[in-house]
Design a protein around this motif. Structure first.
Motif, short mmCIF file in Angstrom:
data_model
loop_
_atom_site.label_atom_id
_atom_site.label_comp_id
_atom_site.label_asym_id
_atom_site.label_seq_id
_atom_site.Cartn_x
_atom_site.Cartn_y
_atom_site.Cartn_z
N PHE A 58 0.76 -1.24 0.07
CA PHE A 58 -0.03 -0.03 -0.02
C PHE A 58 1.01 1.21 -0.08
N THR A 59 2.06 1.19 -0.24
CA THR A 59 3.00 2.26 -0.30
C THR A 59 2.85 3.35 -1.30
N ASP A 60 1.85 3.19 -2.26
CA ASP A 60 1.47 3.94 -3.10
C ASP A 60 0.11 5.05 -2.89
N LEU A 61 -0.29 4.82 -1.56
CA LEU A 61 -1.29 5.42 -0.99
C LEU A 61 -0.84 6.17 0.22
N ASP A 62 -1.51 7.27 0.11
CA ASP A 62 -1.16 8.37 1.43
C ASP A 62 -1.80 8.01 2.62
N LEU A 63 -1.40 7.26 3.26
CA LEU A 63 -1.81 6.76 4.68
C LEU A 63 -1.13 7.01 5.85
N ASP A 64 -1.62 7.19 6.84
CA ASP A 64 -1.06 7.35 8.27
C ASP A 64 -1.06 6.18 8.96
N LEU A 65 0.06 5.31 8.83
CA LEU A 65 0.10 4.06 9.31
C LEU A 65 0.77 4.04 10.74
N VAL A 66 0.09 3.45 11.69
CA VAL A 66 0.57 3.31 13.08
C VAL A 66 0.74 1.96 13.36
N PRO A 67 1.95 1.41 13.79
CA PRO A 67 2.12 0.02 14.04
C PRO A 67 1.76 -0.15 15.32
N LEU A 68 1.18 -1.65 15.63
CA LEU A 68 0.30 -2.07 16.74
C LEU A 68 1.49 -3.11 17.35
N ASP A 69 1.33 -2.74 18.78
CA ASP A 69 2.34 -3.51 19.62
C ASP A 69 1.41 -3.68 21.01
N PRO A 70 0.68 -4.80 21.34
CA PRO A 70 0.82 -5.92 20.50
C PRO A 70 -0.24 -5.67 19.37
N VAL A 71 -0.01 -6.85 18.23
CA VAL A 71 -0.76 -6.67 17.25
C VAL A 71 -2.02 -7.41 17.75
N VAL A 72 -2.11 -8.35 18.66
CA VAL A 72 -3.17 -8.96 19.20
C VAL A 72 -3.11 -9.54 20.61
N ARG A 73 -3.84 -8.98 21.43
CA ARG A 73 -3.89 -9.68 22.87
C ARG A 73 -4.88 -10.72 22.96
N HIS A 74 -4.19 -12.06 23.60
CA HIS A 74 -4.99 -13.22 23.41
C HIS A 74 -5.30 -13.62 24.98
N VAL A 75 -6.52 -13.57 25.36
CA VAL A 75 -6.98 -13.98 26.59
C VAL A 75 -7.56 -15.35 26.64
N PHE A 76 -6.69 -16.32 27.23
CA PHE A 76 -7.49 -17.58 27.12
C PHE A 76 -8.36 -17.93 28.22
N ALA A 77 -8.88 -19.08 27.99
CA ALA A 77 -10.15 -19.42 29.14
C ALA A 77 -9.66 -19.43 30.47
N ASP A 78 -8.49 -19.88 30.74
CA ASP A 78 -7.81 -19.99 31.94
C ASP A 78 -7.60 -18.56 32.51
N GLY A 79 -7.46 -17.53 31.95
CA GLY A 79 -7.01 -16.24 32.36
C GLY A 79 -5.84 -15.69 31.99
N VAL A 80 -5.08 -16.53 31.47
CA VAL A 80 -3.62 -16.49 30.89
C VAL A 80 -3.75 -15.43 29.80
N THR A 81 -2.89 -14.30 29.77
CA THR A 81 -2.84 -13.24 28.51
C THR A 81 -1.76 -13.37 27.96
N LEU A 82 -1.62 -13.28 26.52
CA LEU A 82 -0.35 -13.38 25.66
C LEU A 82 -0.58 -12.25 24.61
N ASP A 83 0.44 -11.58 24.78
CA ASP A 83 0.34 -10.42 23.78
C ASP A 83 1.43 -10.79 22.67
N SER A 84 0.80 -11.07 21.21
CA SER A 84 1.68 -11.14 20.30
C SER A 84 2.48 -10.00 19.53
#
Length: 467
Positions: A58-84
């Motif tokens: 998408f480099t040919d488009l004028d977009l204001d891109l913001v990197p995400l950290d975490p990309v996704v936060r995973h919350v498992f059924a046992d309550g453990v959280t893991l950030d990708s």
């Protein structure tokens, strides 16, 4: 050009740059297709994709891109959280801290395999036409590529082969839903999806991803593309065995040298061709989505930009979705952008998505227009969130639903399928059943999602060639 979704607009811009005169007919009153936007009381929602990957496309488009950290936060059924994380060493450290060093070692092994799958897919599949399954099988695969992709192995099987921790297996399984598929049946090649997401990063477009459609429209207009809104196409004209134009719902006939369709492949083959093609009976196998648009008072620091809450029994969810029942205990995916442009001061805008059966009356579908169903399931999803530690019910200023029936009506996606009716890896080819007809978008090769529909447009533009 039929349809002004992301695939259609990208193809239109590419063809115009090659010297073609391009007209796009769009049934809706706005462009973007599933890349929609909704405003209410100062809240702004992306009603389609919420994550941009492969930003190099998408480099040919004028977009204001913001990197995400975490990309996704995973919350498992046992309550453990893991950030990708898009940093592989950092993600391994987070896995080790949350799940133990052996789990990090397992993911590292899987990651090396996923890298090989991605390299093989990028080189041999994603950037080139695949007209038939036999053509895919007949590609000049390197032996190492075939070993990496492992035809016949499912994504679930790949996870069991590499990952001992059931939570990491659940994390991997979720990527099958990016193509609308069931991980127990989806090919192991879909491991390329988490690799692309985490290796190249996940990105947000400031102000909302709808800005991508706006930028594409601006680019099309700068290249001389004519876009007609509120102009549904009723049929594709075929003369002498070749696509020679379209007929609008108004009755107007428009002649052209080539027709590019950005509508769902099932709709094209079944409804727009004078003689329904062999894909007219294409099974609607892709899952749909049930969405809540929530106006929320106050701040929710425990949420990342994307947070997914997993159930205890993931298989029960897939059994329900593909068996025609709304899941009682679904995975809940919450998008909440930390962006003052999308919510009033002191408020947040939440986009809440759960996997759902498609809309319809078939045994594997649900009649989402049944009175009371949408409201009852909205309440159920909010109850599930509360049970998983995120009770937002007392903070709501409004809660709107978007069912698969709504998506089907708004975007002409059969059954409200998110990623096109043909979920999974192999999709209808980019070349239509008659010469002069081409397909772009999420229902055709190489698949759904913003990067894939952009690649489909590149494949079609290359096939048509310069004017």
């Amino acid at each position: 050009m039929i349809g002004a979704g992301v695939g259609g607009l990208t193809a239109a811009a590419r063809l115009a740059a090659l010297g073609h005169r391009v007209t796009v007919f769009e049934a809706a009153g706005t462009v973007g297709g599933k890349l929609g936007r909704y405003d209410r009381d100062g809240h702004v929602f992306d009603t389609g994709p919420s994550l941009l990957t492969l930003p190099q496309l998408f480099t040919d488009l004028d977009l204001d891109l913001v990197p995400l950290d975490p990309v996704v936060r995973h919350v498992f059924a046992d309550g453990v959280t893991l950030d990708s994380s898009s940093s592989h060493p950092e993600f391994l450290a987070r896995i080790a801290a949350a799940l133990g060093p052996s789990a990090a070692d397992d993911w590292d092994r899987l990651w090396r395999r996923a890298a090989r799958i991605w390299d093989a897919s990028w080189r041999s599949v994603l950037q080139r036409p695949v007209d038939t399954p036999l053509a895919l099988a007949g590609l000049a695969w390197r032996l190492g590529d075939l070993a990496a992709i492992a035809p016949g192995l499912t994504l679930r099987g790949l996870g069991r082969r590499y990952l001992r921790d059931p939570r990491l297996r659940t994390l991997l399984d979720r990527y099958a839903t990016y193509t609308g598929a069931d991980p127990r049946r989806a090919p192991a090649a879909l491991a390329a999806i988490p690799y692309a997401e985490l290796n190249f990063g996940g990105w947000y477009v400031r102000g909302g991803l709808r800005a991508i459609a706006d930028a594409l429209l601006e680019r099309c207009r700068s290249l001389g593309v004519h876009v007609e809104l509120g102009a549904p196409v009723r049929a594709v004209t075929v003369t002498g065995g070749r696509a020679t134009g379209v007929v609008l719902a108004s009755g107007a006939a428009v002649a052209c040298d080539a027709v590019v369709s950005n509508v769902d492949a099932l709709t094209l083959y079944r409804d727009l061709l004078p003689t329904p093609g062999r894909l007219a009976g294409l099974a609607a196998r892709s899952l749909a989505g049930f969405v809540l648009l929530l106006g929320v008072r106050g701040a929710t620091p425990e949420l990342a930009h994307h947070t997914v809450f997993f159930p205890r029994d993931y298989d029960a969810e897939f059994d329900a979705v593909f068996g025609g029942r709304p899941p009682a205990d679904p995975t809940v995916f919450v998008t909440r952008a930390d962006d003052p442009a999308v919510a009033p001061p002191g408020h947040e805008s939440w986009f809440v998505l759960v996997n759902a059966p498609r809309h319809g009356r078939a045994p594997s579908a649900v009649d989402w227009e049944r009175p009371g169903l949408a409201d009852a399931y909205r309440d159920r999803v909010l109850d599930v969130l509360a049970a998983r530690g995120l009770d937002v019910r007392s903070r709501l200023t409004f809660a709107e639903t978007r069912t698969p029936a709504w998506l089907a009506a708004e975007t002409l996606s059969p059954g409200g399928a998110i990623y096109g009716t043909a979920g999974g890896l192999l999709r209808p080819p980019n070349r239509g059943p008659v010469p002069g007809l081409f397909l772009v978008g999420g229902s055709t090769h190489p698949g759904g999602g913003l990067p894939m529909v952009t690649l489909s447009a590149a494949i079609v533009a290359d096939r048509i060639g310069p004017a």
